[in-house]
Design a protein around this motif. Structure first.
Motif, PDB file in Angstrom:
ATOM      1  N   TRP A  10      -2.146   8.112 -10.975  1.00 39.73           N
ATOM      2  CA  TRP A  10      -2.464   7.198 -11.981  1.00 39.73           C
ATOM      3  C   TRP A  10      -1.341   6.259 -12.652  1.00 39.73           C
ATOM      4  N   GLU A  11      -0.339   7.050 -13.274  1.00 39.99           N
ATOM      5  CA  GLU A  11       0.567   6.300 -13.823  1.00 39.99           C
ATOM      6  C   GLU A  11       1.662   5.170 -12.802  1.00 39.99           C
ATOM      7  N   LEU A  12       1.746   5.841 -11.644  1.00 40.21           N
ATOM      8  CA  LEU A  12       2.337   5.234 -10.503  1.00 40.21           C
ATOM      9  C   LEU A  12       1.414   3.676 -10.170  1.00 40.21           C
ATOM     10  N   MET A  13       0.343   4.183 -10.274  1.00 44.76           N
ATOM     11  CA  MET A  13      -0.650   3.006  -9.925  1.00 44.76           C
ATOM     12  C   MET A  13      -0.696   1.882 -10.899  1.00 44.76           C
ATOM     13  N   VAL A  14      -0.619   2.213 -12.280  1.00 44.05           N
ATOM     14  CA  VAL A  14      -0.405   1.340 -13.232  1.00 44.05           C
ATOM     15  C   VAL A  14       0.822   0.561 -13.027  1.00 44.05           C
ATOM     16  N   PHE A  15       1.894   1.254 -13.058  1.00 37.30           N
ATOM     17  CA  PHE A  15       3.326   0.852 -13.023  1.00 37.30           C
ATOM     18  C   PHE A  15       3.591  -0.172 -11.666  1.00 37.30           C
ATOM     19  N   LEU A  16       3.069   0.287 -10.549  1.00 35.90           N
ATOM     20  CA  LEU A  16       3.293  -0.674  -9.286  1.00 35.90           C
ATOM     21  C   LEU A  16       2.469  -1.732  -9.221  1.00 35.90           C
ATOM     22  N   VAL A  96      -5.794  -1.775 -17.770  1.00 31.75           N
ATOM     23  CA  VAL A  96      -4.475  -1.599 -17.698  1.00 31.75           C
ATOM     24  C   VAL A  96      -3.892  -2.008 -15.989  1.00 31.75           C
ATOM     25  N   ILE A  97      -4.742  -2.348 -15.158  1.00 31.92           N
ATOM     26  CA  ILE A  97      -4.363  -2.890 -14.124  1.00 31.92           C
ATOM     27  C   ILE A  97      -5.055  -4.162 -13.712  1.00 31.92           C
ATOM     28  N   LYS A  98      -4.467  -4.967 -12.670  1.00 33.18           N
ATOM     29  CA  LYS A  98      -4.999  -6.211 -12.155  1.00 33.18           C
ATOM     30  C   LYS A  98      -6.046  -5.884 -11.043  1.00 33.18           C
ATOM     31  N   LEU A 146       0.790  -1.942   0.730  1.00 28.04           N
ATOM     32  CA  LEU A 146       1.055  -2.248  -0.627  1.00 28.04           C
ATOM     33  C   LEU A 146       0.179  -3.286  -1.390  1.00 28.04           C
ATOM     34  N   SER A 147      -0.387  -4.176  -0.365  1.00 29.82           N
ATOM     35  CA  SER A 147      -1.506  -4.840  -1.036  1.00 29.82           C
ATOM     36  C   SER A 147      -2.638  -4.290  -1.610  1.00 29.82           C
ATOM     37  N   ARG A 148      -3.134  -3.203  -1.235  1.00 27.40           N
ATOM     38  CA  ARG A 148      -4.073  -2.428  -1.622  1.00 27.40           C
ATOM     39  C   ARG A 148      -3.928  -1.886  -3.015  1.00 27.40           C
ATOM     40  N   ILE A 149      -2.506  -1.486  -3.510  1.00 25.97           N
ATOM     41  CA  ILE A 149      -2.318  -1.289  -4.582  1.00 25.97           C
ATOM     42  C   ILE A 149      -2.113  -2.390  -5.541  1.00 25.97           C
ATOM     43  N   PHE A 150      -1.533  -3.377  -4.933  1.00 21.87           N
ATOM     44  CA  PHE A 150      -1.562  -4.637  -5.993  1.00 21.87           C
ATOM     45  C   PHE A 150      -2.710  -5.446  -6.256  1.00 21.87           C
ATOM     46  N   VAL A 151      -3.606  -5.338  -5.456  1.00 24.69           N
ATOM     47  CA  VAL A 151      -5.254  -5.943  -5.713  1.00 24.69           C
ATOM     48  C   VAL A 151      -6.100  -4.863  -6.497  1.00 24.69           C
ATOM     49  N   GLY A 152      -5.540  -3.712  -6.625  1.00 22.30           N
ATOM     50  CA  GLY A 152      -6.194  -2.664  -7.526  1.00 22.30           C
ATOM     51  C   GLY A 152      -7.280  -1.668  -6.824  1.00 22.30           C
ATOM     52  N   VAL A 153      -7.224  -1.627  -5.693  1.00 19.94           N
ATOM     53  CA  VAL A 153      -8.187  -0.829  -4.901  1.00 19.94           C
ATOM     54  C   VAL A 153      -7.781   0.617  -4.284  1.00 19.94           C
ATOM     55  N   HIS A 154      -6.550   0.767  -4.370  1.00 21.03           N
ATOM     56  CA  HIS A 154      -6.268   2.006  -3.996  1.00 21.03           C
ATOM     57  C   HIS A 154      -4.722   2.539  -5.037  1.00 21.03           C
ATOM     58  N   PHE A 155      -5.018   3.948  -4.975  1.00 18.71           N
ATOM     59  CA  PHE A 155      -3.920   4.638  -5.642  1.00 18.71           C
ATOM     60  C   PHE A 155      -2.842   4.924  -4.723  1.00 18.71           C
ATOM     61  N   PRO A 156      -1.573   4.889  -5.200  1.00 17.86           N
ATOM     62  CA  PRO A 156      -0.235   5.177  -4.309  1.00 17.86           C
ATOM     63  C   PRO A 156      -0.537   6.402  -3.254  1.00 17.86           C
ATOM     64  N   SER A 157      -1.139   7.471  -3.798  1.00 18.90           N
ATOM     65  CA  SER A 157      -1.486   8.598  -2.780  1.00 18.90           C
ATOM     66  C   SER A 157      -2.349   8.271  -1.776  1.00 18.90           C
ATOM     67  N   ASP A 158      -3.298   7.602  -1.952  1.00 15.62           N
ATOM     68  CA  ASP A 158      -4.216   7.078  -0.912  1.00 15.62           C
ATOM     69  C   ASP A 158      -3.465   6.009   0.100  1.00 15.62           C
ATOM     70  N   VAL A 159      -2.434   5.502  -0.297  1.00 17.89           N
ATOM     71  CA  VAL A 159      -1.504   4.710   0.621  1.00 17.89           C
ATOM     72  C   VAL A 159      -0.594   5.599   1.289  1.00 17.89           C
ATOM     73  N   ILE A 160       0.025   6.489   0.717  1.00 17.65           N
ATOM     74  CA  ILE A 160       0.967   7.276   1.317  1.00 17.65           C
ATOM     75  C   ILE A 160       0.319   8.293   2.440  1.00 17.65           C
ATOM     76  N   VAL A 161      -0.754   8.850   1.949  1.00 16.79           N
ATOM     77  CA  VAL A 161      -1.534   9.812   3.064  1.00 16.79           C
ATOM     78  C   VAL A 161      -2.047   8.797   4.002  1.00 16.79           C
ATOM     79  N   GLY A 162      -2.575   7.739   3.747  1.00 16.93           N
ATOM     80  CA  GLY A 162      -2.972   6.888   5.085  1.00 16.93           C
ATOM     81  C   GLY A 162      -2.078   6.644   5.948  1.00 16.93           C
ATOM     82  N   GLY A 163      -0.858   6.176   5.312  1.00 20.73           N
ATOM     83  CA  GLY A 163       0.495   6.041   6.327  1.00 20.73           C
ATOM     84  C   GLY A 163       0.717   7.122   6.978  1.00 20.73           C
TER      85      GLY A 163
END
Length: 189
Positions: A10-16, A96-98, A146-163
């Motif tokens: 969650w913290e990494l999501m907010v930061f990124l 706290v997120i866009k 990365l766009s999924r984090i920046f548009v606010g729909v995925h947590f970083p772990s979602d993206v990392i595991v998906g990759g």
């Protein structure tokens, strides 16, 4: 010291998510939609046929489509099994997120990341000896994911595991593809 993986995510999501300036919001909104990448997909498909015989190109295309298809199925199955809420649906994060896009289905893991890495890794492994700058195609899954984090729909772990899942499946399909190529050459002789 115990690390709370949810808090970290969650913290990494907010930061990124907040790292990207507002001026880039239209860019990330554009990048996140699959339909905007169709010309690039056509280019990638053409690469299989440009420097290869039609049978080999067709086999490569068949395998990349099978790889992406299975990756998509595994992703959807996992989402329905895990049922993780998306960041854009979490009240604690909404302040706290866009959020530039609001899908309602589940989050874990990212289909954008899994399928784009599956396609890219498979294509790279299959064609790297034929195209000098083929590694540049990795720009696509990185931006797409990365766009999924920046548009606010995925947590970083979602993206990392998906990759990671997409990469593993691509390697497995590449091995199957090489096996099928050997059989094709053997049958052709």
């Amino acid at each position: 010291m115990e690390i709370n993986p949810i808090k970290w995510d969650w913290e990494l999501m907010v930061f990124l998510n907040n790292l990207s300036p507002d001026v880039l919001d239209p860019f990330w909104s554009f990048v996140t939609y699959t339909k905007h990448w169709i010309p690039f997909f056509i280019l990638l498909i053409a690469l299989f046929f440009y420097k290869s015989p039609a049978k080999k190109g067709g086999l490569g295309l068949l395998f990349v489509l099978a790889c992406v298809g299975l990756t998509h199925l595994i992703t959807d199955f996992t989402k329905s099994l895990v049922m993780r809420s998306r960041p854009n649906t979490e009240e604690a994060l909404s302040e706290v997120i866009k959020v530039l896009y609001e899908p309602s289905h589940f989050s874990f893991f990212s289909g954008h990341a899994s399928t784009s890495f599956a396609a890219t890794v498979f294509i790279f492994l299959s064609l790297k000896s034929k195209y000098r700058y083929l590694g540049l195609i990795f720009i696509w899954p990185i931006l797409f994911s990365l766009s999924r984090i920046f548009v606010g729909v995925h947590f970083p772990s979602d993206v990392i595991v998906g990759g990671v899942v997409g990469t593993i499946l691509a390697i497995l399909f590449y091995e199957l593809y090489n096996f099928a190529l050997k059989k094709l050459v053997h049958v052709g002789n």
